[in-house]
Design a protein around this motif. Structure first.
Motif, PDB file in Angstrom:
ATOM      1  N   ILE A  67     -76.428 -36.813 -59.040  1.00  0.00           N
ATOM      2  CA  ILE A  67     -76.669 -37.778 -60.112  1.00  0.00           C
ATOM      3  C   ILE A  67     -75.557 -38.824 -60.185  1.00  0.00           C
ATOM      4  O   ILE A  67     -75.805 -39.992 -60.397  1.00  0.00           O
ATOM      5  CB  ILE A  67     -76.773 -37.065 -61.491  1.00  0.00           C
ATOM      6  CG1 ILE A  67     -77.873 -36.010 -61.480  1.00  0.00           C
ATOM      7  CG2 ILE A  67     -76.963 -38.086 -62.614  1.00  0.00           C
ATOM      8  CD1 ILE A  67     -79.271 -36.564 -61.277  1.00  0.00           C
ATOM      9  N   ASN A  68     -74.302 -38.415 -60.051  1.00  0.00           N
ATOM     10  CA  ASN A  68     -73.120 -39.271 -60.238  1.00  0.00           C
ATOM     11  C   ASN A  68     -72.989 -39.756 -61.683  1.00  0.00           C
ATOM     12  O   ASN A  68     -73.055 -40.938 -61.978  1.00  0.00           O
ATOM     13  CB  ASN A  68     -73.107 -40.436 -59.242  1.00  0.00           C
ATOM     14  CG  ASN A  68     -72.914 -39.939 -57.825  1.00  0.00           C
ATOM     15  OD1 ASN A  68     -72.030 -39.120 -57.575  1.00  0.00           O
ATOM     16  ND2 ASN A  68     -73.748 -40.407 -56.921  1.00  0.00           N
ATOM     17  N   PHE A  69     -72.803 -38.785 -62.584  1.00  0.00           N
ATOM     18  CA  PHE A  69     -72.542 -39.082 -63.984  1.00  0.00           C
ATOM     19  C   PHE A  69     -71.200 -39.801 -64.108  1.00  0.00           C
ATOM     20  O   PHE A  69     -70.248 -39.466 -63.413  1.00  0.00           O
ATOM     21  CB  PHE A  69     -72.465 -37.792 -64.800  1.00  0.00           C
ATOM     22  CG  PHE A  69     -73.737 -37.016 -64.897  1.00  0.00           C
ATOM     23  CD1 PHE A  69     -74.773 -37.448 -65.708  1.00  0.00           C
ATOM     24  CD2 PHE A  69     -73.897 -35.825 -64.200  1.00  0.00           C
ATOM     25  CE1 PHE A  69     -75.938 -36.720 -65.830  1.00  0.00           C
ATOM     26  CE2 PHE A  69     -75.055 -35.088 -64.309  1.00  0.00           C
ATOM     27  CZ  PHE A  69     -76.081 -35.530 -65.130  1.00  0.00           C
ATOM     28  N   ILE A  70     -71.120 -40.758 -65.024  1.00  0.00           N
ATOM     29  CA  ILE A  70     -69.886 -41.508 -65.265  1.00  0.00           C
ATOM     30  C   ILE A  70     -69.365 -41.155 -66.658  1.00  0.00           C
ATOM     31  O   ILE A  70     -70.100 -41.237 -67.645  1.00  0.00           O
ATOM     32  CB  ILE A  70     -70.135 -43.019 -65.135  1.00  0.00           C
ATOM     33  CG1 ILE A  70     -70.590 -43.339 -63.700  1.00  0.00           C
ATOM     34  CG2 ILE A  70     -68.889 -43.814 -65.510  1.00  0.00           C
ATOM     35  CD1 ILE A  70     -71.070 -44.754 -63.496  1.00  0.00           C
ATOM     36  N   SER A  71     -68.104 -40.771 -66.709  1.00  0.00           N
ATOM     37  CA  SER A  71     -67.474 -40.361 -67.965  1.00  0.00           C
ATOM     38  C   SER A  71     -67.664 -41.418 -69.045  1.00  0.00           C
ATOM     39  O   SER A  71     -67.467 -42.608 -68.817  1.00  0.00           O
ATOM     40  CB  SER A  71     -65.979 -40.121 -67.736  1.00  0.00           C
ATOM     41  OG  SER A  71     -65.371 -39.685 -68.930  1.00  0.00           O
ATOM     42  N   VAL A 121     -73.394 -37.067 -73.569  1.00  0.00           N
ATOM     43  CA  VAL A 121     -72.320 -37.966 -73.146  1.00  0.00           C
ATOM     44  C   VAL A 121     -71.471 -37.235 -72.107  1.00  0.00           C
ATOM     45  O   VAL A 121     -70.927 -36.157 -72.385  1.00  0.00           O
ATOM     46  CB  VAL A 121     -71.445 -38.393 -74.347  1.00  0.00           C
ATOM     47  CG1 VAL A 121     -70.296 -39.290 -73.879  1.00  0.00           C
ATOM     48  CG2 VAL A 121     -72.279 -39.085 -75.408  1.00  0.00           C
ATOM     49  N   ALA A 122     -71.360 -37.817 -70.923  1.00  0.00           N
ATOM     50  CA  ALA A 122     -70.549 -37.220 -69.858  1.00  0.00           C
ATOM     51  C   ALA A 122     -69.078 -37.237 -70.266  1.00  0.00           C
ATOM     52  O   ALA A 122     -68.552 -38.269 -70.671  1.00  0.00           O
ATOM     53  CB  ALA A 122     -70.753 -37.976 -68.551  1.00  0.00           C
ATOM     54  N   THR A 123     -68.436 -36.090 -70.183  1.00  0.00           N
ATOM     55  CA  THR A 123     -67.033 -35.969 -70.572  1.00  0.00           C
ATOM     56  C   THR A 123     -66.090 -36.188 -69.397  1.00  0.00           C
ATOM     57  O   THR A 123     -64.883 -36.310 -69.580  1.00  0.00           O
ATOM     58  CB  THR A 123     -66.765 -34.590 -71.196  1.00  0.00           C
ATOM     59  OG1 THR A 123     -67.187 -33.584 -70.270  1.00  0.00           O
ATOM     60  CG2 THR A 123     -67.524 -34.435 -72.505  1.00  0.00           C
ATOM     61  N   ASN A 124     -66.636 -36.193 -68.190  1.00  0.00           N
ATOM     62  CA  ASN A 124     -65.892 -36.454 -66.957  1.00  0.00           C
ATOM     63  C   ASN A 124     -66.827 -37.154 -65.991  1.00  0.00           C
ATOM     64  O   ASN A 124     -68.030 -37.257 -66.249  1.00  0.00           O
ATOM     65  CB  ASN A 124     -65.411 -35.137 -66.312  1.00  0.00           C
ATOM     66  CG  ASN A 124     -64.268 -34.497 -67.064  1.00  0.00           C
ATOM     67  OD1 ASN A 124     -63.216 -35.093 -67.230  1.00  0.00           O
ATOM     68  ND2 ASN A 124     -64.478 -33.278 -67.527  1.00  0.00           N
TER      69      ASN A 124
END
Length: 169
Positions: A67-71, A121-124
């Motif tokens: 996915i490549n989540f962004i903090s 919400v992505a934390t990292n």
């Protein structure tokens, strides 16, 4: 003060969603776009993903999608849990490494059989979405996995309405 004055409610904006970040979340293309932890075996039947876990102790079996989540960014995560041998230890999380247990988005006891959606919400910065369970969740069937970034909200309701009840203080 004049607390009994009617007020106008302009709320009602809806989330604006970005593009689909999960590859093959409906599993129509088999296992395309999915990987697994060493303790898991993946298969697709009837366009649903079956995650079989053979982990012991603290080794959990997970299926992973890049996915490549962004903090700091917010994502809408949705999935259907079709079946599981143990429903109170299903986990959905985010991870930088598919050899590690993901950080919980849905932890043990948060979900069971059914359809689920969360704004998270992505934390990292995380690379993967992981879906699986504790080592005693030996079979888990999922479908309709979706991740979309929430990029904003629509304008307030196009037809504001009057709130006739007094404002509460």
């Amino acid at each position: 003060t004049r607390d009994n004055v009617p007020r106008i409610d302009y709320s009602g904006g809806e989330d604006i969603l970005g593009s689909q970040l999960v590859t093959n979340g409906d599993f129509i293309e088999g296992l395309t776009g999915w990987d697994k932890s060493p303790e898991a075996t993946l298969s697709v039947t009837n366009d649903q993903l079956d995650i079989q876990s053979s982990g012991g102790g603290g080794e959990y079996g997970y299926a992973f999608s890049t996915i490549n989540f962004i903090s700091g960014k917010t994502y809408r995560i949705e999935l259907d849990v079709i079946s599981a041998n143990i429903t109170n230890h299903i986990r959905v999380g985010a991870s930088a490494d598919f050899n590690a247990n993901p950080d919980n988005i849905f932890g043990s006891g948060d979900i069971g059989i059914g359809s689920y959606s969360i704004n998270w919400v992505a934390t990292n910065n995380y690379t993967y979405l992981g879906i699986g369970g504790r080592n005693d969740v030996t079979t888990l069937v999922i479908d309709n996995v979706s991740v979309k970034e929430i990029t904003g909200q629509t304008a307030a309701a196009s037809c504001p309405h009057i709130l006739a009840e007094p404002q509460r203080t």
